[in-house]
Design a protein around this motif. Structure first.
Motif, PDB file in Angstrom:
ATOM      1  N   LYS A  36       0.812  -1.216   0.000  1.00 12.81           N
ATOM      2  CA  LYS A  36       0.000   0.000   0.000  1.00 12.81           C
ATOM      3  C   LYS A  36       0.848   1.269   0.000  1.00 12.81           C
ATOM      4  CE  LYS A  36      -3.307  -2.526   2.887  1.00 12.81           C
ATOM      5  NZ  LYS A  36      -3.899  -2.622   4.250  1.00 12.81           N
ATOM      6  N   TYR A  37       2.169   1.121   0.089  1.00  9.97           N
ATOM      7  CA  TYR A  37       3.033   2.280   0.295  1.00  9.97           C
ATOM      8  C   TYR A  37       4.060   2.423  -0.822  1.00  9.97           C
ATOM      9  CZ  TYR A  37       1.213   2.282   5.079  1.00  9.97           C
ATOM     10  OH  TYR A  37       0.393   2.330   6.180  1.00  9.97           O
ATOM     11  N   ALA A  38       4.625   3.633  -0.910  1.00  9.69           N
ATOM     12  CA  ALA A  38       5.759   3.856  -1.802  1.00  9.69           C
ATOM     13  C   ALA A  38       6.937   3.017  -1.314  1.00  9.69           C
ATOM     14  CB  ALA A  38       6.131   5.339  -1.814  1.00  9.69           C
ATOM     15  N   GLY A  39       7.834   2.682  -2.229  1.00 10.88           N
ATOM     16  CA  GLY A  39       9.009   1.904  -1.849  1.00 10.88           C
ATOM     17  C   GLY A  39       8.750   0.429  -1.656  1.00 10.88           C
ATOM     18  N   ALA A  40       7.517  -0.025  -1.953  1.00  8.86           N
ATOM     19  CA  ALA A  40       7.175  -1.431  -1.722  1.00  8.86           C
ATOM     20  C   ALA A  40       8.058  -2.371  -2.536  1.00  8.86           C
ATOM     21  CB  ALA A  40       5.705  -1.669  -2.050  1.00  8.86           C
ATOM     22  N   GLU A  41       8.416  -1.969  -3.763  1.00  9.98           N
ATOM     23  CA  GLU A  41       9.219  -2.853  -4.613  1.00  9.98           C
ATOM     24  C   GLU A  41      10.578  -3.134  -3.983  1.00  9.98           C
ATOM     25  OE1 GLU A  41       7.722  -4.309  -7.287  1.00  9.98           O
ATOM     26  OE2 GLU A  41       6.086  -3.256  -6.289  1.00  9.98           O
ATOM     27  N   TYR A  42      11.181  -2.108  -3.375  1.00 10.59           N
ATOM     28  CA  TYR A  42      12.474  -2.312  -2.715  1.00 10.59           C
ATOM     29  C   TYR A  42      12.326  -3.204  -1.483  1.00 10.59           C
ATOM     30  CZ  TYR A  42      14.387   1.436  -5.616  1.00 10.59           C
ATOM     31  OH  TYR A  42      14.804   2.204  -6.676  1.00 10.59           O
ATOM     32  N   MET A  43      11.260  -2.998  -0.727  1.00  9.98           N
ATOM     33  CA  MET A  43      11.065  -3.784   0.489  1.00  9.98           C
ATOM     34  C   MET A  43      10.779  -5.248   0.156  1.00  9.98           C
ATOM     35  SD  MET A  43       8.951  -1.138   2.925  1.00  9.98           S
ATOM     36  CE  MET A  43       9.214  -2.170   4.362  1.00  9.98           C
ATOM     37  N   LYS A  44      10.023  -5.482  -0.908  1.00  6.68           N
ATOM     38  CA  LYS A  44       9.751  -6.856  -1.333  1.00  6.68           C
ATOM     39  C   LYS A  44      11.022  -7.519  -1.850  1.00  6.68           C
ATOM     40  CE  LYS A  44       4.918  -5.872  -2.542  1.00  6.68           C
ATOM     41  NZ  LYS A  44       3.939  -5.729  -3.649  1.00  6.68           N
ATOM     42  N   GLU A  45      11.781  -6.766  -2.631  1.00  3.75           N
ATOM     43  CA  GLU A  45      13.035  -7.294  -3.152  1.00  3.75           C
ATOM     44  C   GLU A  45      13.982  -7.655  -2.008  1.00  3.75           C
ATOM     45  OE1 GLU A  45      14.894  -5.606  -6.867  1.00  3.75           O
ATOM     46  OE2 GLU A  45      16.447  -5.013  -5.427  1.00  3.75           O
ATOM     47  N   ASP A  46      14.016  -6.828  -0.990  1.00  2.00           N
ATOM     48  CA  ASP A  46      14.892  -7.070   0.158  1.00  2.00           C
ATOM     49  C   ASP A  46      14.573  -8.402   0.830  1.00  2.00           C
ATOM     50  OD1 ASP A  46      16.584  -6.680   2.444  1.00  2.00           O
ATOM     51  OD2 ASP A  46      14.861  -5.877   3.527  1.00  2.00           O
ATOM     52  N   VAL A  47      13.298  -8.650   1.123  1.00  2.00           N
ATOM     53  CA  VAL A  47      12.953  -9.876   1.845  1.00  2.00           C
ATOM     54  C   VAL A  47      13.144 -11.114   0.967  1.00  2.00           C
ATOM     55  CG1 VAL A  47      10.463  -9.768   1.321  1.00  2.00           C
ATOM     56  CG2 VAL A  47      11.249 -10.969   3.350  1.00  2.00           C
ATOM     57  N   ILE A  48      12.811 -11.018  -0.324  1.00  2.41           N
ATOM     58  CA  ILE A  48      12.976 -12.175  -1.211  1.00  2.41           C
ATOM     59  C   ILE A  48      14.452 -12.478  -1.442  1.00  2.41           C
ATOM     60  CG2 ILE A  48      12.677 -12.950  -3.598  1.00  2.41           C
ATOM     61  CD1 ILE A  48       9.916 -11.710  -3.565  1.00  2.41           C
ATOM     62  N   PHE A  49      15.256 -11.445  -1.700  1.00  2.00           N
ATOM     63  CA  PHE A  49      16.687 -11.665  -1.925  1.00  2.00           C
ATOM     64  C   PHE A  49      17.351 -12.221  -0.662  1.00  2.00           C
ATOM     65  CE2 PHE A  49      17.765  -8.754  -5.769  1.00  2.00           C
ATOM     66  CZ  PHE A  49      16.691  -9.290  -6.468  1.00  2.00           C
ATOM     67  N   HIS A  50      16.891 -11.778   0.493  1.00  2.00           N
ATOM     68  CA  HIS A  50      17.434 -12.295   1.757  1.00  2.00           C
ATOM     69  C   HIS A  50      17.210 -13.808   1.845  1.00  2.00           C
ATOM     70  CE1 HIS A  50      18.220 -12.080   6.211  1.00  2.00           C
ATOM     71  NE2 HIS A  50      17.481 -13.174   6.171  1.00  2.00           N
ATOM     72  N   GLU A  51      15.985 -14.244   1.566  1.00  2.00           N
ATOM     73  CA  GLU A  51      15.685 -15.676   1.664  1.00  2.00           C
ATOM     74  C   GLU A  51      16.393 -16.472   0.569  1.00  2.00           C
ATOM     75  OE1 GLU A  51      14.466 -16.518   4.341  1.00  2.00           O
ATOM     76  OE2 GLU A  51      13.639 -14.600   4.981  1.00  2.00           O
ATOM     77  N   LEU A  52      16.505 -15.908  -0.623  1.00  2.00           N
ATOM     78  CA  LEU A  52      17.272 -16.575  -1.685  1.00  2.00           C
ATOM     79  C   LEU A  52      18.752 -16.654  -1.311  1.00  2.00           C
ATOM     80  CD1 LEU A  52      15.643 -14.942  -4.849  1.00  2.00           C
ATOM     81  CD2 LEU A  52      15.383 -17.323  -4.100  1.00  2.00           C
ATOM     82  N   GLY A  53      19.223 -15.649  -0.577  1.00  2.00           N
ATOM     83  CA  GLY A  53      20.602 -15.684  -0.098  1.00  2.00           C
ATOM     84  C   GLY A  53      20.850 -16.890   0.796  1.00  2.00           C
ATOM     85  N   HIS A  54      19.875 -17.198   1.645  1.00  2.00           N
ATOM     86  CA  HIS A  54      19.976 -18.408   2.470  1.00  2.00           C
ATOM     87  C   HIS A  54      19.972 -19.659   1.594  1.00  2.00           C
ATOM     88  CE1 HIS A  54      19.752 -16.515   6.332  1.00  2.00           C
ATOM     89  NE2 HIS A  54      18.493 -16.105   6.221  1.00  2.00           N
ATOM     90  N   GLY A  55      18.963 -19.735   0.720  1.00  2.00           N
ATOM     91  CA  GLY A  55      18.714 -20.978   0.004  1.00  2.00           C
ATOM     92  C   GLY A  55      19.687 -21.293  -1.109  1.00  2.00           C
ATOM     93  N   PHE A  56      20.202 -20.263  -1.811  1.00  4.01           N
ATOM     94  CA  PHE A  56      21.005 -20.518  -3.009  1.00  4.01           C
ATOM     95  C   PHE A  56      22.434 -19.983  -2.926  1.00  4.01           C
ATOM     96  CE2 PHE A  56      16.693 -21.052  -4.411  1.00  4.01           C
ATOM     97  CZ  PHE A  56      16.770 -22.113  -5.304  1.00  4.01           C
ATOM     98  N   LEU A  57      22.694 -19.083  -1.984  1.00  5.95           N
ATOM     99  CA  LEU A  57      24.049 -18.544  -1.858  1.00  5.95           C
ATOM    100  C   LEU A  57      24.763 -19.067  -0.617  1.00  5.95           C
ATOM    101  CD1 LEU A  57      23.314 -14.807  -2.811  1.00  5.95           C
ATOM    102  CD2 LEU A  57      24.243 -16.604  -4.285  1.00  5.95           C
ATOM    103  N   GLY A  58      24.053 -19.850   0.173  1.00  2.00           N
ATOM    104  CA  GLY A  58      24.667 -20.392   1.379  1.00  2.00           C
ATOM    105  C   GLY A  58      24.962 -19.343   2.429  1.00  2.00           C
ATOM    106  N   ARG A  59      24.263 -18.212   2.367  1.00  2.00           N
ATOM    107  CA  ARG A  59      24.521 -17.129   3.311  1.00  2.00           C
ATOM    108  C   ARG A  59      23.774 -17.360   4.624  1.00  2.00           C
ATOM    109  NH1 ARG A  59      26.545 -12.180   1.506  1.00  2.00           N
ATOM    110  NH2 ARG A  59      26.604 -11.810   3.758  1.00  2.00           N
ATOM    111  N   GLU A  60      24.461 -17.105   5.719  1.00  2.00           N
ATOM    112  CA  GLU A  60      23.838 -17.105   7.034  1.00  2.00           C
ATOM    113  C   GLU A  60      23.573 -15.660   7.445  1.00  2.00           C
ATOM    114  OE1 GLU A  60      26.475 -19.185   9.617  1.00  2.00           O
ATOM    115  OE2 GLU A  60      26.109 -21.143   8.680  1.00  2.00           O
TER     116      GLU A  60
END
Length: 405
Positions: free
Chosen positions: A100-124
């Motif tokens: 519902k807010y401005a900046g939503a695309e960045y916030m969504k990208e942040d959470v998805i990339f974070h989880e992909l970092g765990h799953g595919f980059l081996g990041r803790e």
């Protein structure tokens, strides 16, 4: 007896066969299954594109990935399950709220990339900070550090750094985290000044209503809130926020909670009836726990939270913002603290302050200066007797923390 034993053995054989079939079916689960909600597709493409720029190749449709909405608990925005294939859950409520807010695309990208970092980059999780106080990595999360909010300023010049660090943990510290303030402010000319010495110099109307009271107290403007909503108190000036300017104000706050935020606002107000989300107001706030925040009212949450020892708890703090180009530079008691991009896109002439619920603030020495260029119109210092001012309660405005990852 022999017949009974024969029947028993037959049942055991059948049971064993059934268990074997179930085990076989489970073991044959497609480890390369690809099932992703369409809401996430764009972000997966961007992740693959950013990875390719940095020499890493991912093909989720071939490797397998399950990404779906869920109703997560424990204030989580996302969760990665180390299964085959990797399964990621995104909290449905959080996703809908930030949409519902401005900046939503960045916030969504942040959470998805974070989880992909765990799953595919081996990041803790990595909860280190840069020299300027920013989180070092978008992989911050897990157990809280000194109860700090997980808000990360994932935008502008910082986004490029955070992406570099996501794909390469050895990325060097960015320039913005170590540079000192080096803007020449000698060409900034005083345009608005209020000392609040007397009622005639108050700028804002001196009045006592059922919701708030304004008065002059020991040569300072005193604003006392009697109600729960946050107050935005701003005035129209002759300085456009799209120009380069300096805005400074001394402010002291007594509130019922030391965590309550107070400070400066400025920006664009389309009309008096607009909601705070429709107004694009930048805010720069502090609290009596020596925390500092910055953000824009059109966004879901503040950009980040910093601890600043230069803040005087429950004392008189001089807050200052220097705008140069697209950047805002933040000062507290003459100490340079941080820089970040301005989100206000339209012209706006409003400058003011934020008052927490049922709190009292004292104000002194409001000054707005503007950089003078060859194209700038020449005008004198404006000593407004009474500002074109607004006192607006914002019952729905909250300086939110983002959910954990």
């Amino acid at each position: 007896m022999e017949k009974f034993l024969t029947m028993k053995l037959s049942l055991l054989h059948k049971l064993g066969f059934f268990v074997s079939i179930v085990f076989l079916l489970l073991s044959c689960k497609d480890s390369h299954a690809y099932r992703v909600d369409s809401a996430f597709s764009t972000y997966l493409y961007t992740f693959q594109s950013e990875a390719a720029k940095r020499g890493q190749v991912f093909n989720f449709q071939q490797e397998g990935l399950i990404m779906e909405f869920a109703d997560l608990t424990d204030n989580k925005a996302g969760l990665c399950h180390y299964e085959k294939p990797i399964r990621i859950e995104i909290d449905r409520t959080y996703w809908n709220d930030i949409s519902k807010y401005a900046g939503a695309e960045y916030m969504k990208e942040d959470v998805i990339f974070h989880e992909l970092g765990h799953g595919f980059l081996g990041r803790e999780h990595l909860n280190d900070v840069l020299e300027n106080g920013d989180w070092k990595s978008m992989m911050c999360g897990g157990q809280k550090v000194n109860n700090r909010a997980w808000n990360i300023n994932y935008r502008g010049i910082r986004r490029a750094y955070y992406l570099d660090e996501l794909f390469n943990q050895n990325t060097p510290s960015p320039v913005f985290s170590t540079e000192n303030f080096s803007i020449d402010t000698s060409a900034y000319t005083l345009k608005v000044r209020k000392s609040f010495d007397t009622a005639l110099d108050a700028g804002w109307k001196i009045e006592n209503t059922s919701e708030y009271e304004t008065s002059i107290d020991n040569r300072r403007l005193k604003f006392e809130s009697k109600v729960d909503p946050v107050y935005f108190v701003y005035a129209k000036t002759n300085v456009d926020v799209q120009s380069d300017f300096i805005y400074q104000l001394q402010i002291e706050c007594k509130s019922k909670n030391d965590s309550d935020q107070y400070g400066l606002i400025f920006g664009s107000v389309p009309d008096q009836g607009a909601s705070y989300v429709q107004k694009s107001l930048e805010y720069f706030t502090i609290n009596n726990l020596q925390k500092m925040y910055m953000g824009n009212t059109t966004w879901y949450s503040f950009y980040t939270e910093l601890t600043k020892p230069c803040i005087i708890p429950s004392g008189n703090n001089r807050m200052k913002i220097v705008k140069s180009g697209e950047m805002l530079y933040y000062f507290i008691n003459d100490v340079y603290c941080y820089c970040s991009e301005m989100e206000v896109k339209d012209s706006g002439f409003y400058f003011g302050f934020i008052v927490p619920p049922k709190s009292t603030v004292w104000l002194d020495n409001l000054i707005v200066s503007q950089q003078i260029t060859s194209q700038s119109p020449v005008s004198k210092i404006r000593e407004f007797l009474v500002f074109d001012a607004q006192v607006v309660s914002e019952p729905k405005f909250r300086m939110k923390c983002i959910k954990g990852k």
